[in-house]
Design a protein around this motif. Structure first.
Motif: not given
Length: 296
Positions: A100-106, A158-163
Motif C-alpha cells: 500500500d502507500e506506506r511502501v514503494i511498489v516492489p 528499514d527506517i520507516s515504521a510504516d514500511a
C-alpha cells in the motif's frame, strides 16, 4: 441514469486501454504497456484468474461489476494511482506481496538473482547463516532470500515504521517470522553486532535532477524511499562505509542503483565494482567483496 454501455470484459479492456493510452500513463510498476495493465486490473477487480483472460472476454457482466471496473479505470487514468496500490498486491517473479502507500511498489533486479543463489558468488548456499537487507521496504527481497537460503536468518532493516508494518504482514503471510527479524533502524544504527555473509540493499538512489522530473505515479510513493541526494549516492556511501566491519571474511555486499551507474562509478569506481547481469543489462546492480571493502 443512463445504463453503462459496456457489458463484457472485452468492452472494458478496449475502453481501459484507450483511456490509459490517452492519459499517457507511466508503466513502471509491473506492466509494460496499457493493454497489459488494463487486463490485469480488470481480471483482479472481477476476481478472475490473472492468467486466464481469453475464456472470460465475452462473459456478460452485472452492472455492479462494470461499475467496479470503471471506478478502477478512473483511479488509474485520472488520479494516476499505481496499479499495485489499487489492487494492494505486487509480484516479483512467482512471489506475491501485499503493498500500500506506506511502501514503494516492489521492483528489483536483485530479485532475478536470488533463485540462482547469487551464483557464482555464493558457491555453497546451504552454508549461508546470516543475511542483512538494508532498506527492506515491504520485505520482498528478505522473504525471497529466506526461501532461497533455508539455513539463513535474515535481518531486514528499514527506517520507516510504516514500511515495517507492511513488511510484517508479508513476513507473516509467508510464515517466516522465526527467520526474518524486522528492525527499525537508520541503516546500521540498530543492527545486531554480528557478521553477515550477505549484505543486500535496494536503497533510495534517485538523483536530485531525476527526482524533479519523476512521473506522477512515482510521486504517489514514499519519497524517502526514492530520494538519494544530489548524485543519488547519499545512502549508498553510508552502506559501503559500514559494510566491511559487518561482513564475514568471505562476505559480499550487493547494491542496486537503477540507472545511476555513472554516478556509482564516479563515487566508488576505484574500489573495482563488479556489475551483475540482469534482464536490464549490466548496469543495475553492483557487488563488492569484503576484501575490497577493507580498502574503504
Amino acid at each position: 441514469m443512463t445504463p453503462n454501455p459496456f457489458t463484457t470484459p472485452r468492452d472494458l479492456l478496449r475502453y481501459a486501454t484507450t483511456r490509459f493510452n490517452t492519459a499517457k500513463l507511466f508503466f513502471g510498476h509491473g506492466s509494460a504497456e496499457a493493454f497489459d495493465e488494463a487486463a490485469y486490473l480488470i481480471l483482479h477487480t472481477l476476481k478472475l484468474p490473472l492468467d486466464k483472460l481469453e475464456p472470460f472476454l465475452d462473459a456478460k457482466l452485472l452492472q455492479s461489476e462494470v461499475a467496479a471496473v470503471m471506478n478502477v479505470i478512473d483511479r488509474r487514468s485520472i488520479d494516476r494511482v499505481p496499479a499495485a496500490y489499487i489492487t494492494h498486491e505486487a509480484w516479483l517473479g512467482t512471489y506475491n506481496f501485499y503493498v500500500d502507500e506506506r511502501v514503494i511498489v516492489p521492483r528489483s533486479f536483485i530479485a532475478e538473482l536470488i533463485p540462482e543463489y547469487f551464483s557464482p558468488w555464493v558457491p555453497e548456499p546451504e552454508s549461508v547463516e546470516n543475511i542483512l537487507e538494508l532498506c527492506t521496504g515491504s520485505a520482498c527481497l528478505s522473504i525471497m532470500m529466506a526461501d532461497a537460503f533455508p539455513s539463513a536468518t535474515v535481518d531486514a532493516v528499514d527506517i520507516s515504521a510504516d514500511a515495517l508494518a507492511v513488511a510484517r504482514r508479508n513476513v507473516d503471510t509467508y510464515k517466516l517470522a522465526d527467520r526474518i527479524n524486522l528492525i527499525e533502524s537508520d541503516l546500521y544504527a540498530n543492527v545486531p553486532a554480528k557478521k553477515y555473509k550477505l549484505i543486500v540493499s535496494n536503497p533510495p538512489y534517485v538523483n536530485s535532477q531525476s527526482m524533479r522530473s519523476l512521473p506522477q505515479e512515482y510521486l504517489a510513493e514514499p519519497q524517502i524511499a526514492l530520494d538519494g541526494g544530489s548524485d543519488g549516492m547519499d545512502l549508498v556511501r553510508k552502506i559501503i562505509a559500514g559494510a566491511a566491519e559487518r561482513l564475514t571474511d568471505d562476505g559480499i555486499l550487493m547494491i542496486e542503483i537503477g540507472n545511476e551507474r555513472e554516478y556509482a562509478e564516479a563515487a566508488f569506481g576505484e574500489l573495482g565494482l563488479t556489475w551483475l547481469t540482469t534482464s536490464a543489462g549490466d548496469d543495475m546492480v553492483f557487488l563488492l567483496t569484503a576484501e575490497q571493502l577493507k580498502l574503504v
